[in-house]
Design an enzyme around this catalytic site. Structure first.
Site, PDB file in Angstrom:
ATOM      1  N   HIS A 172     -21.598  77.305  42.458  1.00 10.71           N
ATOM      2  CA  HIS A 172     -22.265  76.177  42.063  1.00 10.71           C
ATOM      3  C   HIS A 172     -23.394  75.671  42.579  1.00 10.71           C
ATOM      4  O   HIS A 172     -24.437  75.938  42.926  1.00 10.71           O
ATOM      5  CB  HIS A 172     -21.101  75.773  43.714  1.00 10.71           C
ATOM      6  N   ASP A 215     -20.113  75.085  38.835  1.00 14.19           N
ATOM      7  CA  ASP A 215     -19.302  74.263  38.913  1.00 14.19           C
ATOM      8  C   ASP A 215     -19.916  73.044  39.542  1.00 14.19           C
ATOM      9  O   ASP A 215     -20.551  73.525  40.661  1.00 14.19           O
ATOM     10  CB  ASP A 215     -18.049  74.938  39.536  1.00 14.19           C
TER      11      ASP A 215
HETATM   12 NI    NI Z   1     -15.197  73.677  41.887  1.00 13.69          NI
END
Ligand code: NI
Length: 370
Positions: free
Chosen positions: A332, A187
């Site tokens: 991430h 992400d």
């Molecule tokens: Ni996020």
């Protein structure tokens, strides 16, 4: 600032007879409803939902603000369903939040064809529960990708193919029916400091992942998005600027999601069909807007908590130890210092493969779950 709390701990789900009715309770510091479900591989469970018991990690980064809006009401009963699924659906029942153009896009047809086939007087006025006939010749064929008029890069690269279309339905946090497969998700990119390292590791290990990108970053970093696509990874919508969408008006949510899908489509030639809400924060309005734009909510069931920088070993251990059949693993590639994530990825892949898991994209995982 990219705290992924909440939804990863809420693995409660209940699916009733294939219909999209789901109920779950999220046991977080601020209880809120979370109706993400696991797509079952067996007949629907009849046991009551169970609540997650994992302790909530303490954020080491500033909170995005007050927790997700607890007053978000239950999602409206989802009435849509696809019938005659053997060779592709022939009818579609209109759901709350649908638009004719979104339905047309989802089934690879046009508003004009749907209007004609169903003798619709006003394409802007369809009602929930209305059964629409679908043109059978195109019912299983996704719409061809729109050419990317502003993309200067890789004109000879193939269109965004290779990713199965994700059908509409309730939010997904895990796909148990996918067998020994899991999906790695990244992400908050694309990011100039970390995304390339993630891509390099995935390439070296011959593994495909799924990137939930932030629209305003994607819009100015088309080359990186194109590389993701060309390497066979899936790309999903993670909002325009990582706002907590439950605090925005419906119009602003619509803008956040549409601008991002537009940016992704301009660059890659393909509109995303999956969406991950920042912070996992959802409510009925967010879900409806996403659905109206042809996207399915994808949450996760394994949170590596990599944003808190617990060390590469801890990130890898969390991913590997908690992975189950059909798990969706959250990591991430942007939004902060992700050196530990970069360092952990190779170990994550090694550990998951040692447990017999095949690493696939989210659309592949959903497709494998049937
Ligand atoms: Ni996020």
């Amino acid at each position: 600032m990219h705290i992924s709390r909440g939804a990863g701990l809420a693995i409660a789900g209940l699916v009733v007879a294939g219909a999209a009715t789901a109920t779950g309770i999220a046991l977080t510091r601020t209880p809120r409803r979370d109706d993400s479900v696991e797509v079952p591989d067996t007949p629907a469970p009849t046991a009551p939902p169970t609540a997650g018991t994992t302790p909530l990690p303490v954020p080491s980064e500033p909170s995005p603000g007050p927790a997700p809006d607890p007053q978000s009401g239950p999602a409206p009963a989802t009435t849509g369903e696809i019938t005659a699924a053997v060779v592709g659906p022939t009818t579609y029942t209109v759901r709350s939040g649908d638009t004719l153009s979104a339905i047309a896009r989802r089934f690879g047809t046009t508003v004009a064809k749907l209007t004609e086939l169903n003798q619709i007087a006003d394409p802007n006025r369809i009602r929930v529960g209305q059964v629409l006939k679908l043109p059978t010749s195109v019912a299983t064929t996704p719409a061809p990708p729109t050419p990317a008029p502003t993309t200067p890069t890789t004109p000879t690269s193939p269109p965004a193919s290779g990713q199965p279309r994700v059908p509409s339905g309730p939010a997904i946090s895990r796909v148990p029916g996918a067998g020994k497969r899991v999906a790695l998700t990244f992400d908050d990119g694309p990011n100039g400091a970390y995304t390339d390292s993630i891509l390099a590791t995935l390439k070296r290990r011959h593994v495909k992942g799924t990137f939930y990108v932030i629209g305003q970053q994607a819009a100015r970093d088309g080359a990186r998005l194109t590389r993701m696509r060309d390497a066979g990874h899936a790309i999903g919508n993670h909002s325009w600027d990582h706002s907590q969408l439950t605090k925005l008006s419906r119009a602003d949510v619509q803008s956040q999601l549409k601008r991002t899908s537009d940016a992704i489509e301009r660059t890659t030639g393909k509109r995303p069909d999956t969406f991950r809400p920042p912070y996992g924060a959802r409510n009925a309005a967010v879900d409806e807007v996403a659905r109206g734009l042809g996207m399915r909510d994808i949450i996760w069931d394994v949170d590596t908590v990599d944003w808190s920088r617990p060390g590469a070993d801890a990130i890898a251990r969390t991913a590997v130890d908690n992975a189950r059949n059909g798990s969706i693993i959250l990591m991430h590639d942007g939004g902060g210092n992700r050196e530990q994530t970069v360092a952990a990825l190779d170990r994550v892949i090694t550990g998951l493969q040692a447990k017999g898991f095949e690493l696939v994209t989210v659309p592949q995982l959903v497709a494998a779950g049937g």
